[in-house]
Design a protein around this motif. Sequence first.
Motif, mmCIF file in Angstrom:
data_model
loop_
_atom_site.group_PDB
_atom_site.id
_atom_site.type_symbol
_atom_site.label_atom_id
_atom_site.label_comp_id
_atom_site.label_asym_id
_atom_site.label_seq_id
_atom_site.Cartn_x
_atom_site.Cartn_y
_atom_site.Cartn_z
ATOM 1 N N ARG A 79 -1.682 -4.943 -18.178
ATOM 2 C CA ARG A 79 -3.449 -4.238 -17.587
ATOM 3 C C ARG A 79 -3.835 -5.315 -16.662
ATOM 4 N N ASN A 80 -3.121 -6.668 -16.762
ATOM 5 C CA ASN A 80 -4.071 -7.942 -16.378
ATOM 6 C C ASN A 80 -3.348 -7.888 -14.733
ATOM 7 N N TYR A 81 -2.472 -7.445 -14.416
ATOM 8 C CA TYR A 81 -1.413 -7.199 -12.999
ATOM 9 C C TYR A 81 -1.304 -6.260 -12.888
ATOM 10 N N GLU A 82 -1.622 -5.869 -11.439
ATOM 11 C CA GLU A 82 -1.327 -5.172 -10.523
ATOM 12 C C GLU A 82 0.497 -4.715 -10.720
ATOM 13 N N MET A 83 0.751 -3.819 -10.725
ATOM 14 C CA MET A 83 2.205 -3.792 -9.952
ATOM 15 C C MET A 83 2.899 -2.080 -9.525
ATOM 16 N N ARG A 84 3.254 -2.804 -8.643
ATOM 17 C CA ARG A 84 4.115 -1.407 -7.363
ATOM 18 C C ARG A 84 5.620 -1.959 -7.304
ATOM 19 N N PHE A 85 6.536 -1.425 -8.314
ATOM 20 C CA PHE A 85 7.885 -1.500 -8.461
ATOM 21 C C PHE A 85 8.503 -0.638 -6.872
ATOM 22 N N VAL A 86 9.153 -1.848 -6.279
ATOM 23 C CA VAL A 86 10.006 -1.386 -5.158
ATOM 24 C C VAL A 86 10.615 -0.845 -6.149
ATOM 25 N N ARG A 87 11.366 -1.564 -7.523
ATOM 26 C CA ARG A 87 13.056 -1.089 -7.869
ATOM 27 C C ARG A 87 13.151 -0.929 -9.018
ATOM 28 N N GLY A 88 13.289 -0.149 -9.818
ATOM 29 C CA GLY A 88 13.342 -0.705 -11.261
ATOM 30 C C GLY A 88 11.786 -0.581 -12.188
ATOM 31 N N ALA A 89 11.292 0.799 -12.012
ATOM 32 C CA ALA A 89 10.530 0.130 -12.968
ATOM 33 C C ALA A 89 10.774 0.511 -13.834
ATOM 34 N N VAL A 90 9.902 0.101 -14.899
ATOM 35 C CA VAL A 90 10.090 0.433 -16.547
ATOM 36 C C VAL A 90 10.020 1.316 -16.723
ATOM 37 N N PRO A 91 11.643 1.563 -17.400
ATOM 38 C CA PRO A 91 12.398 3.027 -17.606
ATOM 39 C C PRO A 91 11.584 3.759 -18.973
ATOM 40 N N ASP A 92 12.020 4.813 -18.548
ATOM 41 C CA ASP A 92 11.153 6.065 -19.504
ATOM 42 C C ASP A 92 12.520 5.960 -19.928
ATOM 43 N N GLN A 93 11.691 6.172 -21.678
ATOM 44 C CA GLN A 93 12.576 6.160 -23.036
ATOM 45 C C GLN A 93 13.835 7.022 -22.875
ATOM 46 N N ASP A 94 14.417 7.732 -22.879
ATOM 47 C CA ASP A 94 15.457 8.592 -22.424
ATOM 48 C C ASP A 94 16.140 8.521 -20.481
ATOM 49 N N ALA A 95 15.554 7.450 -20.114
ATOM 50 C CA ALA A 95 16.625 6.894 -19.072
ATOM 51 C C ALA A 95 17.811 6.560 -19.091
ATOM 52 N N GLY A 96 18.688 6.371 -20.373
ATOM 53 C CA GLY A 96 19.606 6.115 -20.154
ATOM 54 C C GLY A 96 20.142 4.938 -19.463
ATOM 55 N N GLU A 97 21.499 4.775 -19.213
ATOM 56 C CA GLU A 97 22.085 3.253 -18.978
ATOM 57 C C GLU A 97 21.528 3.387 -17.044
ATOM 58 N N ASP B 115 1.201 -0.964 0.379
ATOM 59 C CA ASP B 115 -0.265 -0.084 0.216
ATOM 60 C C ASP B 115 1.102 1.336 -0.033
ATOM 61 N N ALA B 116 2.210 0.945 0.586
ATOM 62 C CA ALA B 116 2.882 2.254 0.341
ATOM 63 C C ALA B 116 3.957 2.508 -1.043
ATOM 64 N N VAL B 117 3.196 1.826 -1.945
ATOM 65 C CA VAL B 117 3.792 1.860 -2.998
ATOM 66 C C VAL B 117 3.078 1.731 -4.159
ATOM 67 N N PRO B 118 2.997 3.188 -4.891
ATOM 68 C CA PRO B 118 2.651 3.633 -5.796
ATOM 69 C C PRO B 118 2.012 2.284 -7.223
ATOM 70 N N VAL B 119 1.328 2.969 -7.059
ATOM 71 C CA VAL B 119 0.737 1.334 -8.638
ATOM 72 C C VAL B 119 1.312 2.122 -9.748
ATOM 73 N N GLN B 120 1.755 1.253 -10.885
ATOM 74 C CA GLN B 120 2.598 2.008 -11.714
ATOM 75 C C GLN B 120 2.886 0.633 -12.948
ATOM 76 N N GLY B 121 2.418 0.876 -14.012
ATOM 77 C CA GLY B 121 2.058 -0.720 -14.840
ATOM 78 C C GLY B 121 3.473 -0.375 -16.392
ATOM 79 N N PHE B 122 2.541 -1.748 -16.802
ATOM 80 C CA PHE B 122 3.922 -0.660 -18.217
ATOM 81 C C PHE B 122 3.173 -0.287 -19.179
ATOM 82 N N PRO B 123 3.981 0.576 -20.568
ATOM 83 C CA PRO B 123 2.976 1.309 -21.343
ATOM 84 C C PRO B 123 2.302 0.447 -21.626
ATOM 85 N N ASP B 124 0.925 1.567 -22.223
ATOM 86 C CA ASP B 124 -0.432 0.633 -22.140
ATOM 87 C C ASP B 124 0.154 0.181 -24.028
#
Lengths: 273, 273
Positions: free
Chosen positions: A148-166, A133-142
Amino acid sequence: MTETDAPPHPFDAAVALTPAADGRTRSRTRPEYANMVGPFGGVTAATLVQAVQQHPDRLGDPLSITVNYAAPVADGDFDIAARVVRSNRTNQHWTLELTQDGAVTTTATAVFGIHRDTWADTEIAMPSAPPPDAVPVQGFPDFVAWARNYEMRFVRGAVPDQDAGEHPDSTTTLWVRDNPARPLDFPALTSLCDVFYPRVFLRRGQYMPAGTVSLTVYFHADAGELAAQGEDYVLGTARTHRFSRGYFDQTAHMWGRDGTLLASTHQLVYFKG
Amino acid sequence: MTETDAPPHPFDAAVALTPAADGRTRSRTRPEYANMVGPFGGVTAATLVQAVQQHPDRLGDPLSITVNYAAPVADGDFDIAARVVRSNRTNQHWTLELTQDGAVTTTATAVFGIHRDTWADTEIAMPSAPPPDAVPVQGFPDFVAWARNYEMRFVRGAVPDQDAGEHPDSTTTLWVRDNPARPLDFPALTSLCDVFYPRVFLRRGQYMPAGTVSLTVYFHADAGELAAQGEDYVLGTARTHRFSRGYFDQTAHMWGRDGTLLASTHQLVYFKG
């Protein structure tokens, strides 16, 4: 509408099997679990587990499965042939083939067996993580339908943005459960084992062609331990050991919120980039 | 006797194959690689890799293999059927069956493929260890025939004495190579992946019935990287994540002395005690 008239959970619909010719069972890809090319590999693996689970000759719980993704599964019907190679006193070896119009797209081997009371210990530590509950829901790109069939709450290593870099390491840790929530069972756990996006995306901070070639799951939990999880979140943590010359591996551990190590899972992934 | 008349290395003799009926190949268990019941599982896995390696339809290097030990292999001849399920542009999926008198004792699936130049990184660290010459040679008890074909120098977690008592963790790290030394190749590396005695012996400080049920190897190295190892030692490190209700897993990494991560390998083991 009474409760028994309610439509099935999308996951149950996706792994549903009907009898087919020659002792095979038939299923059908579902748009809800579509991936970039073909269905989400986790659901394919789950359907193979399901095929043995509901086979009349099945002995005990799943202990391990290896699924080899030889070719994409096309949208539509597919058949599963599940064959007992050997039944021993306490375990049973299976080979499975998934075919479409007679062509094999996926092979698998599985071991099922009886659990016995023995000395026991979990040697590795569960990663420390704030409660779900203390971790926000954050999914994959739409555009990734299955996610979308999984509720994902990333503690570490969420899906990177396109310009995230290494990124210096490949570890992702997340709380995850079916969306909508659903009691955990062996097929659902199998599918969760493949819920991690390709580790190379995280390291490189960019998307590129990548796909699982072979997936293995070791089921540490028995049916009782799984049932005890109910609809609660599972903490999954995954990393790669080596990326080299077009391929990398991934090892992940799936933990019950109560600290039970439910499964260890490994895969080989191809990538281009 | 000229050099070409020299008998083959015992490992080469153990994995040798001759043509048999129906496109199968035939091999024979060797007393030098005997285990408690049947042959050493590592050599069985190596022979399956060899069957694909020398198959005329083989594409590229081994990427992964999963071997399921359904029943003991009896002393004597056995046949291997290796079937290409699917050849893609850069990889190829195989299923294999090892039979004796028509009964399947062992199943396997393997993926072979072409390596391409890509971004690369080894993310995990090689365990620190003194050089092999600084670590004494220490083997298995003499009644384990196969182990005499390996020179083992345990850095950590040697085979426990019968009265050793419990050990807090399951990690074994050792320098190991064929005895006599032999150039490293894919079959030899496959066999090395199974060189660890059952982790439960170390934790419990006692022997008990235990055996590998399923073994998976991910080959990170290509043929060139393997050849570069020559006859040098490999550093192997193995541990268990969870022991529970009759089964435990094992994950190991095999490192070249030059710091190349050659393979990651996983197995599921049954035990009684």
